[in-house]
Design an enzyme around this catalytic site. Sequence first.
Site, PDB file in Angstrom:
ATOM      1  N   ASP A  54     -10.971   1.821   3.572  1.00 53.70           N
ATOM      2  CA  ASP A  54     -11.260   0.404   3.328  1.00 53.70           C
ATOM      3  C   ASP A  54     -12.747   0.160   3.097  1.00 53.70           C
ATOM      4  OD1 ASP A  54      -8.945  -1.108   3.168  1.00 53.70           O
ATOM      5  OD2 ASP A  54      -8.696  -1.237   5.334  1.00 53.70           O
ATOM      6  N   LYS A  70       0.828  -1.207   0.000  1.00 51.09           N
ATOM      7  CA  LYS A  70       0.000   0.000   0.000  1.00 51.09           C
ATOM      8  C   LYS A  70       0.863   1.258   0.000  1.00 51.09           C
ATOM      9  CE  LYS A  70      -3.592  -2.657   2.290  1.00 51.09           C
ATOM     10  NZ  LYS A  70      -4.305  -3.007   3.530  1.00 51.09           N
ATOM     11  N   GLN A 115      -4.764  -1.966   9.464  1.00 49.71           N
ATOM     12  CA  GLN A 115      -4.435  -3.218   8.786  1.00 49.71           C
ATOM     13  C   GLN A 115      -5.010  -4.396   9.560  1.00 49.71           C
ATOM     14  OE1 GLN A 115      -2.946  -3.677   5.757  1.00 49.71           O
ATOM     15  NE2 GLN A 115      -3.498  -5.817   6.066  1.00 49.71           N
TER      16      GLN A 115
END
Length: 287
Positions: A107, A44, A84
């Site tokens: 997300d 990322k 994460q």
Amino acid sequence: MIFNGNQLANSILQTLRVTSKIKPKLGICLVGDSPASKSYVNRKLKACQEINVDAELFNFSENVEQDQLIKHIQSMNHDGILVQLPLPLHLNKLDIIHSIPYEKDVDCLHMHNLQRILVYGELCEMLPCTPAAVLQILDYYDVNVIGKKVTVIGRSFLVGLPLSVLLQKRNATVTVCHRETLNLDQHIMNADIVISAAGHPKLVRNVKQGAIVIDVGISQGEQKGRIVGDVDFDVVKNQASLITPVPGGVGPMTVCMLMRNLCNIWKKKQGQPVYINPKLSDAYLND
């Protein structure tokens, strides 16, 4: 045909590259020192560099207290924020996700954002990254899912649940399977499109001739350090008309969709038009 996720992801990332002096900033929270999680975060961070946006990584110990992590998230002044996953078992995943302001939830896992998807589908400026990656792959090959039988294996709120909703909004006939499903092989064999997100190696061993197979699963292979998917690739590649490999399939596209979400958050904040799938039909737009 074997899908090349890296090639398509790189092509899309080029279109997302930010050229203005003021640019989006992504904040990433990483808990613990899992090699897999570190690897995902590094991908990322690399993608952020490729599209010329800023990123800041915050590392927390494996034993971080939940209140401490939530307070930090609430203090973050970034355009997009992600934590994460997976998290250590002593942390409540949902509480932590919901501590992210929904408009910064890059997300797209916050309940508010998932509720919007139930109503607006792909008209939302953010979509959960892996489901969006699957849809992007289908669009790349001009796969029309209207009336098609789609078997989705896995019902998690990260992948299976939102993906099944988005496919239904495209007028696919969707069957969602899970660990309690009886006659799983039969559901797989009846499907025109099989999408597996179970994290179970060689779960999908045979498909209907000519089926499209998208493998979202990630597991450790028998060989140390090897990553495998849910599909018995060497067997199924001879049956499928299109198949995604693991690694190098859905994974790179998921990171790419994360970057698209970040750019859409930024564009909306700046009052600019956001990306909406240009292939959506008039029927979808007026649903």
